[in-house]
Enzyme design. Structure first.
Site, PDB file in Angstrom:
ATOM      1  N   GLY A   1      43.041  48.481  42.914  1.00 53.03           N
ATOM      2  CA  GLY A   1      42.027  48.673  44.020  1.00 53.03           C
ATOM      3  C   GLY A   1      42.300  48.056  45.219  1.00 53.03           C
TER       4      GLY A   1
ATOM      5  N   GLY B   1      40.778  45.055  47.622  1.00 56.73           N
ATOM      6  CA  GLY B   1      39.796  44.169  47.938  1.00 56.73           C
ATOM      7  C   GLY B   1      39.619  43.757  49.412  1.00 56.73           C
ATOM      8  N   GLY B   2      38.642  42.912  49.786  1.00 60.38           N
ATOM      9  CA  GLY B   2      38.444  42.782  51.083  1.00 60.38           C
ATOM     10  C   GLY B   2      39.481  41.988  51.884  1.00 60.38           C
ATOM     11  N   PHE B   3      40.450  41.603  51.205  1.00 63.69           N
ATOM     12  CA  PHE B   3      41.872  40.907  51.729  1.00 63.69           C
ATOM     13  C   PHE B   3      42.957  41.451  51.388  1.00 63.69           C
ATOM     14  CE2 PHE B   3      38.833  37.124  51.342  1.00 63.69           C
ATOM     15  CZ  PHE B   3      38.520  36.858  52.758  1.00 63.69           C
TER      16      PHE B   3
ATOM     17  N   VAL C   1      45.228  45.268  45.373  1.00 60.11           N
ATOM     18  CA  VAL C   1      45.383  44.472  44.112  1.00 60.11           C
ATOM     19  C   VAL C   1      46.040  45.384  43.281  1.00 60.11           C
ATOM     20  CG1 VAL C   1      44.420  43.245  42.040  1.00 60.11           C
ATOM     21  CG2 VAL C   1      42.945  43.297  44.448  1.00 60.11           C
TER      22      VAL C   1
ATOM     23  N   LYS D   1      47.278  40.128  43.569  1.00 58.81           N
ATOM     24  CA  LYS D   1      46.220  40.276  44.633  1.00 58.81           C
ATOM     25  C   LYS D   1      47.650  39.927  45.940  1.00 58.81           C
ATOM     26  CE  LYS D   1      42.394  38.055  46.872  1.00 58.81           C
ATOM     27  NZ  LYS D   1      41.152  37.241  46.556  1.00 58.81           N
TER      28      LYS D   1
ATOM     29  N   ASP E   1      30.173  34.587  48.107  1.00 58.61           N
ATOM     30  CA  ASP E   1      30.217  36.055  48.096  1.00 58.61           C
ATOM     31  C   ASP E   1      30.160  36.537  46.603  1.00 58.61           C
ATOM     32  OD1 ASP E   1      30.823  38.675  49.357  1.00 58.61           O
ATOM     33  OD2 ASP E   1      32.741  38.513  49.353  1.00 58.61           O
TER      34      ASP E   1
END
Ligand SMILES: *[C@@H]1O[C@H](CO)[C@@H](O)[C@H](O)[C@H]1NC(C)=O
Ligand SMILES: *[C@@H]1O[C@H](CO)[C@@H](O)[C@H](O)[C@H]1NC(C)=O
Ligand SMILES: *[C@@H]1O[C@H](CO)[C@@H](O)[C@H](O)[C@H]1NC(C)=O
Ligand SMILES: *[C@@H]1O[C@H](CO)[C@@H](O)[C@H](O)[C@H]1NC(C)=O
Ligand SMILES: *[C@@H]1O[C@H](CO)[C@@H](O)[C@H](O)[C@H]1NC(C)=O
Ligand SMILES: *[C@@H]1O[C@H](CO)[C@@H](O)[C@H](O)[C@H]1NC(C)=O
Length: 613
Positions: free
Chosen positions: A305, A307-309, A312, A326, A423
């Protein structure tokens, strides 16, 4: 590459073995220094006397001495050897003996021909020479090690603390002083200072020695959150209690894999290697080569997927273990600071409801975190999918709520630091093969001082729909801002509805929170379960639904002080229903904030609000 992989494995096993072994704490080498002025030859009288002296030291160190200081002499002129051992502070007899044994072996290898040598460990100093050293005050050679986090206020505090300790060290027969003081509003906890001199010099010489080394500290003033200055007759150490100085990477102890350019590159976590709760420092660096292999070169097939940063990936380590990798995108707003934040935070945290960090990689512009692999991905995957949500029966939902509560309780109350996650949302609640929840993503988390209640921030990071009004509008972070997000999570778990989507109810479009309030007033929240099938599930409990909606509404109160703490939530979850509270109407300010069109179904993207000026 094969070699680096096997080294990696060895390091891993070493870590995990030492982890399991528990208390066996190896002395950590700080520095060694051999004097090239005079050498001895193999099988000489000097070598014999040196070994004899070292043996005598290790024997005498096996009985307690109040000062932790021991001297021994072997032989006669011209082959006399004088030696001394100083165990620091409150080191136990066992650790002191282990230290001198380890130090003796290592220093005689490093300084294999030199007659004079000194070595410092985290627990002890060992020194010997063919000239007189016992009872003499000396200030060379010295060695200083410092962290890399800069904090001017903390540094100034450290200097004041050390001055105070030097002023009072002459009152102690052991020529030792230490003190812990409050670091103020620093996030790193208390500051601890220590000064110590060898025995056999007088108090005046001790103070002179300490002041001389302090001069060197000023000269190298680097405003760091920890520093240590070691000399032959005295030493000074200072650190914030939230951190443990990183052991200097020394080849025979930490054989880190080299990167392609052949240079050892080890992520110095801001110069601090923070202890895991087990009190065992860990270096968990994994080479980029290993990670590239583990992910088939970051292939799309391995992608779990985004992620925000950054993406992954799923990967397999050389030992066969599945991991989640990640890879922080180079352009991502998670800069080096956040990366270090996440690593140093999560390394400290060990709890079954927090995702476990297995390693990290920081090489050639890459910033990578390696986590345990969670086979059932994350909560959002189940909650919002009409088919998969059926796999979440009521019992599983309650189990997730309990687990999240324990995880958050650990972050807020039970770990040695107070951590505000900032978060919390379904995408950050990961699920293992037994559907146990684990909180993840600490890139935005903040460490609070134990007594600290709130903090203001200019940079608001979080996800719309989960952010408390005081945080979204005023940048105020506190435990209670996490509690607000927790309340939203509860509502989503109960209802399966998204927080950032409007809900159609009685010909109105309501936010999930307003909808929860309406349904509380109408049916104590029971009509939030719209799926009739869900109510037929044998584990379904109307009483638990009511309790959870009640708690959620309390978490969503406009005033932070009216929201419960996570410990109170844990108590409420455990209790029987008789103690229901009567929540006031909660607040939902997001419409005003974003001018949401109330009459269209509107989905707010999971972007972060950032960079308020
Ligand atoms: C002692 O040995 C070291 C290492 O072999 C050497 O560098 C040094 O010059 C020697 N010193 C003397 C005085 O011979
Ligand atoms: C240390 O002392 C204990 C008993 O006091 C003894 O059993 C042990 O063998 C000693 N160890 C060393 C390395 O001398
Ligand atoms: C050993 O000490 C001398 C004298 O202080 C210093 O010049 C030298 O750099 C030190 N060597 C190491 C390896 O620290
Ligand atoms: C210790 O040193 C301070 C000054 O640094 C001095 O005022 C005091 O008299 C000394 N005390 C003793 C017991 O030597
Ligand atoms: C302390 O010891 C030094 C020698 O190392 C000596 O010169 C000095 O006079 C002594 N000071 C006192 C106060 O005894
Ligand atoms: C979770 O993962 C396990 C093992 O990976 C699997 O057997 C199970 O079906 C998954 N889903 C649920 C809802 O348990």
């Amino acid at each position: 590459m094969g070699l680096s992989k096997s080294i990696c494995m060895v390091i891993f096993s070493l870590f995990f073995f030492s982890f399991l072994a528990g208390n066996a704490k190896n002395p950590i080498l700080v520095n060694e220094n051999c004097s090239n002025a005079r050498n001895f030859t193999k099988d000489s009288k000097y070598e014999f006397n040196l070994n004899d002296m070292l043996t005598k030291l290790s024997v005498s160190s096996n009985s307690s001495s109040a000062s932790g200081f021991y001297t021994e002499t072997s032989g006669v002129d011209p082959n006399i050897v004088e030696g001394m051992l100083l165990c620091l502070g409150d080191v136990s007899v066992e650790d002191c003996r282990d230290c001198v044994i380890t130090a003796s072996k290592a220093i005689t290898k490093t300084c294999s021909v030199q007659k004079t040598a000194i070595t410092w460990y985290d627990n002890c100093m060992l020194r010997y020479s063919d000239v007189k050293i016992i009872g003499k005050m000396e200030t060379v050679p010295s060695y200083m090690s410092v962290g890399t986090i800069t904090d001017h206020d903390l540094y100034v505090k450290s200097i004041n603390l050390m001055k105070k300790l030097i002023d009072k060290v002459n009152q102690s027969a052991q020529l030792y002083a230490d003190e812990e003081v409050d670091g103020g509003d620093t996030k790193l906890g208390k500051i601890h200072g220590m000064v110590q001199c060898i025995i056999g010099i007088n108090a005046t010489d001790c103070v002179t020695c300490l002041n001389t080394l302090m001069e060197k500290v000023y000269k190298e003033n680097k405003d760091k959150v920890w520093w240590q200055m070691y000399g032959p007759s005295c030493m000074l150490r200072y650190k914030a209690s939230g951190v443990t100085p990183a052991p200097t990477p020394v080849p025979h102890m930490f054989a880190f894999p080299k990167n392609k350019k052949g240079k050892n590159k080890v992520l110095d976590l801001d110069g601090v290697m923070i202890n895991a709760e087990s009190d065992e420092s860990q270096h968990m660096h994994i080479s980029l080569d290993t990670i590239v292999d583990a992910t088939n070169g970051f292939s799309d097939d391995n992608k779990l997927g985004e992620g925000g940063f950054g993406p992954v990936y799923k990967g397999k380590l050389p030992n066969g273990e599945d991991v989640a990798i990640k890879r922080l995108s180079k352009k991502s707003s998670q800069g080096l600071t956040e990366f270090k934040n996440e690593v140093s935070l999560i390394i400290k945290l060990q709890h079954r409801n927090l995702v476990r960090l297995l390693g990290y990689c920081f090489e050639e512009d890459e910033k990578i975190l390696i986590y345990e692999y969670m086979s059932n991905k994350s909560l959002d995957v189940f909650l919002y999918d009409p088919l998969k949500s059926k796999e979440l029966d009521w019992k599983k939902r309650m189990n997730i709520i309990y687990g999240m509560t324990r995880g958050l309780q650990y972050l807020h109350k039970d770990s040695r630091l107070k951590i505000i996650h900032r978060d919390l949302k379904p995408g950050n609640i990961l699920l293992d093969c037994e559907m146990n929840p684990k909180i993840s993503d600490f890139g935005t988390a903040r460490i609070f001082g134990r007594q600290q209640k709130e903090e203001n921030t200019d940079k608001i990071v979080g996800t719309i729909g989960y952010m408390s009004p005081e945080y979204a509008l005023g940048g105020k972070i506190s435990e209670k801002s996490d509690i607000y997000s927790f309340g939203v999570l509860l509502l989503e778990i109960i209802s399966g509805k998204k927080a950032n989507r409007l809900v159609s109810h009685n010909n109105q479009y309501l936010s999930l929170i307003d909808y929860a309030w309406e349904s509380w007033c109408e049916t104590k929240g029971l009509n939030m379960i719209s799926d009739e099938e869900a109510m037929l599930d044998s584990s379904f409990s109307p009483a638990e639904v009511v309790k959870c909606v009640d708690i959620a509404l309390l978490c969503l109160q406009y005033q932070p002080k009216e929201r419960p703490t996570i410990s109170q939530i844990a108590d409420m979850l455990r209790s029987n229903n008789d103690g229901l509270s009567h929540p006031k109407q909660p607040s939902f300010v997001l419409q005003n904030l974003l001018n949401l069109d109330q009459h269209s179904e509107y989905e707010i993207s999971q972007t972060t609000l950032e960079a308020r000026t």
